[in-house]
Design an enzyme around this catalytic site. Structure first.
Site, PDB file in Angstrom:
ATOM      1  N   HIS A  63       0.830  -1.211   0.000  1.00  0.00           N
ATOM      2  CA  HIS A  63       0.000   0.000   0.000  1.00  0.00           C
ATOM      3  C   HIS A  63       0.865   1.263   0.000  1.00  0.00           C
ATOM      4  CE1 HIS A  63      -4.008   1.878   1.567  1.00  0.00           C
ATOM      5  NE2 HIS A  63      -3.290   2.789   0.912  1.00  0.00           N
ATOM      6  N   HIS A  65       1.531   5.229  -2.141  1.00  0.00           N
ATOM      7  CA  HIS A  65       1.060   6.242  -3.098  1.00  0.00           C
ATOM      8  C   HIS A  65       2.288   6.903  -3.715  1.00  0.00           C
ATOM      9  CE1 HIS A  65      -3.145   6.073  -1.643  1.00  0.00           C
ATOM     10  NE2 HIS A  65      -2.570   5.776  -0.495  1.00  0.00           N
ATOM     11  N   ARG A  67       1.995   8.812  -6.632  1.00  0.00           N
ATOM     12  CA  ARG A  67       1.510  10.100  -7.171  1.00  0.00           C
ATOM     13  C   ARG A  67       1.794  10.325  -8.652  1.00  0.00           C
ATOM     14  NH1 ARG A  67      -1.641  10.469  -2.822  1.00  0.00           N
ATOM     15  NH2 ARG A  67      -0.606  11.230  -0.932  1.00  0.00           N
ATOM     16  N   ASP A 155      -8.908   3.071  -3.394  1.00  0.00           N
ATOM     17  CA  ASP A 155      -8.340   3.574  -2.133  1.00  0.00           C
ATOM     18  C   ASP A 155      -8.461   5.090  -1.993  1.00  0.00           C
ATOM     19  OD1 ASP A 155      -7.060   3.683   0.312  1.00  0.00           O
ATOM     20  OD2 ASP A 155      -5.135   4.069  -0.630  1.00  0.00           O
ATOM     21  N   HIS A 182     -10.898   0.514   1.092  1.00  0.00           N
ATOM     22  CA  HIS A 182     -10.694   1.605   2.051  1.00  0.00           C
ATOM     23  C   HIS A 182     -12.055   1.774   2.714  1.00  0.00           C
ATOM     24  CE1 HIS A 182      -9.611   5.946   3.096  1.00  0.00           C
ATOM     25  NE2 HIS A 182     -10.922   5.945   3.184  1.00  0.00           N
ATOM     26  N   HIS A 235      -5.632  -0.716   5.841  1.00  0.00           N
ATOM     27  CA  HIS A 235      -5.403   0.131   7.024  1.00  0.00           C
ATOM     28  C   HIS A 235      -6.509   0.137   8.078  1.00  0.00           C
ATOM     29  CE1 HIS A 235      -7.754   2.712   4.447  1.00  0.00           C
ATOM     30  NE2 HIS A 235      -6.752   3.130   3.730  1.00  0.00           N
ATOM     31  N   ASP A 308       0.871   2.592   3.756  1.00  0.00           N
ATOM     32  CA  ASP A 308       0.037   3.679   3.233  1.00  0.00           C
ATOM     33  C   ASP A 308       0.888   4.948   3.034  1.00  0.00           C
ATOM     34  OD1 ASP A 308      -2.095   5.174   2.324  1.00  0.00           O
ATOM     35  OD2 ASP A 308      -3.205   5.157   4.214  1.00  0.00           O
ATOM     36  N   PHE A 327      -4.873  14.511   4.186  1.00  0.00           N
ATOM     37  CA  PHE A 327      -4.608  13.330   5.018  1.00  0.00           C
ATOM     38  C   PHE A 327      -3.356  12.618   4.524  1.00  0.00           C
ATOM     39  CE2 PHE A 327      -9.366  13.512   5.240  1.00  0.00           C
ATOM     40  CZ  PHE A 327      -9.513  13.538   6.619  1.00  0.00           C
ATOM     41  N   GLY A 328      -2.614  12.012   5.439  1.00  0.00           N
ATOM     42  CA  GLY A 328      -1.572  11.071   5.024  1.00  0.00           C
ATOM     43  C   GLY A 328      -0.179  11.453   5.474  1.00  0.00           C
TER      44      GLY A 328
END
Ligand SMILES: [Zn+2]
Length: 431
Positions: A63, A65, A67, A155, A182, A235, A308, A327-328
């Site tokens: 998991h 990201h 981008r 997600d 998710h 998650h 994540d 978020f993140g």
């Protein structure tokens, strides 16, 4: 082939035993050639003196990201994969919430092409469940699968229409792809920016209640049971959500799930001074959830640990207030040292658990070959120094982003060396 490497007296971590086994390990032509006590030095082999250091299989993160395409001011496939290597991760699965979202065979293929050109480790990609992740129309799943997508997910957004999710799970089952959820109920999450509870009331920040996640977990499990699809829940953050999954597993539903290191380590009480480095979705829950999730991880409810890894620019995270910031947090570079620092070193769980949940099972969920420090395995290896330390300064990090609560913090342990298919991708100078 020249790249022969002999690790002398490494402490080998495996899923077989809680104890580390001191062995020599010879790597030849991309594979682990032999593992034994006292291997003789071979001509031309580079010798690594690994006394006191842990040799483990390269980690695999289900998991992340990256981008790309479209949001490369946050991260791209090159910088994301270099961050992975810096953290001892030798394979990743990228999420499809890019711009555009990865919702067609053509987009899957183009991401795979960029990954092959720019990344030194395998970067796999997911494909969306619904077009543009809007939850309205299903994507061409067959085309994405033949282009190489390894999993389906929207997600970041749940598929709120149960009929659409049911159809998607039927396709996922037919095409033998896990469908990753998710889990969130948007009407309950509303404008929430952190866990709903005492701390959110004190801070005056709208909250995301635990039931937002738990209701969706329960619903998705029922649809998975009905369709026979392999559902993977991303998650998980609440103890009750975890218990719903435990019961479903006991009932024979094909469900797997993941937990992120930050949901094991941090909780809502860590959010001090509205620090956006503690803002993620799903949010940090309570201290009791931390304890119960760690217990669940040890008991085997969680199949995998996944970060994540969610990079954002400094502007987005630092120059906006808590409610407005995205978020993140990033995770690839900090995961292994943080799990060592908070859990392995204090003896809460062992290296065997880490290897199983962060190297073996993520690959097995995708039906990939096992990677292990064992004869015949692909030589994806990490040499970790438990006596070392890592300071997560901007200079250290290879991610484009710095949005981690560990920024400028020091944790015990350091990733000293990383091999992928027998090639040395990282070798940190000993001082
Ligand atoms: Zn998510």
């Amino acid at each position: 082939m020249s790249n022969m490497i002999l690790f002398k007296s490494a402490s080998v971590a495996s899923t077989r035993s809680k104890e580390l086994e001191v062995c020599d390990v010879l790597v030849k032509e991309g594979r682990v050639e032999s593992v034994a006590v006292n291997l003789e030095k071979k001509d031309g082999a580079k010798v690594i003196h690994a006394e006191g250091k842990v040799l483990l299989p390269g980690l695999f993160d289900l998991h992340v990201h990256f981008r790309e395409p479209g949001q490369t001011s946050k991260e791209n496939i090159f910088t994301g994969s270099e961050a992975a290597i810096n953290g001892g991760v030798t394979g990743v699965v990228a999420m499809p919430n890019t711009a555009p979202a990865i919702d067609s065979g053509g987009l899957v293929r183009s991401v795979m092409d960029i990954a092959k050109r720019n990344a030194r480790i395998p970067v796999y990609t997911t494909g969306c469940i619904t077009k543009e992740r809007k939850g309205i129309e299903m994507t061409p799943i067959a085309g994405m699968k033949s282009a190489g997508a390894v999993m389906l997910t929207d997600d970041g957004s749940p598929v709120s229409n149960p009929q659409l999710l049911r159809r998607a799970m039927e396709y996922a089952r037919e095409f033998d792809l896990p469908l990753a959820s998710h889990c969130e109920t948007m009407e309950l999450s509303g404008q929430g920016a952190m866990n709903e509870g005492r701390v959110s009331y004190q801070m005056g920040i709208p909250g995301i209640p635990a039931i937002s996640e738990e209701i969706c977990i329960a619903r998705d499990i029922q649809i998975a049971e009905y369709t026979g699809a392999h559902l993977h829940i991303q998650h998980v953050t609440t103890a009750r959500g975890m218990e719903i999954i435990r019961r479903a597993k006991n009932d024979g539903v094909h469900v797997t799930c993941e937990v992120a290191p930050h949901h094991l380590i941090f909780n809502e009480e860590h959010i001090i001074d509205y620090d956006t480095h503690f803002k993620m979705n799903p949010p940090l829950r309570t201290r009791e959830d931390n304890e119960r999730l760690v217990a669940g991880l040890i008991e085997g409810v969680f199949d995998v640990i996944a970060t994540d890894h969610a990079p954002h620019t400094d502007f987005e995270k630092r120059q906006q207030d808590f409610a407005s910031a995205p978020f993140g947090i990033t995770g690839l570079e900090t995961a292994l040292p943080s799990l060592f620092h908070y859990f392995i070193k204090p003896g809460i769980f062992g290296w065997d658990l880490l290897v199983e949940r962060y190297a073996s099972q993520p690959r097995s969920i995708l039906k990939f070959d096992e990677v292990a420090v064992a004869e015949g395995s692909v030589a994806d290896l990490v040499l970790f120094d438990p006596a070392g330390a890592t300071t997560f300064s901007r200079e250290f990090m290879r991610s484009k982003a710095s949005n981690t609560p560990f920024l400028d913090q020091t944790l015990d342990g350091s990733v000293d060396m990383v091999l992928s298919h027998g090639d040395i991708l990282l070798e940190r100078d000993a001082d």
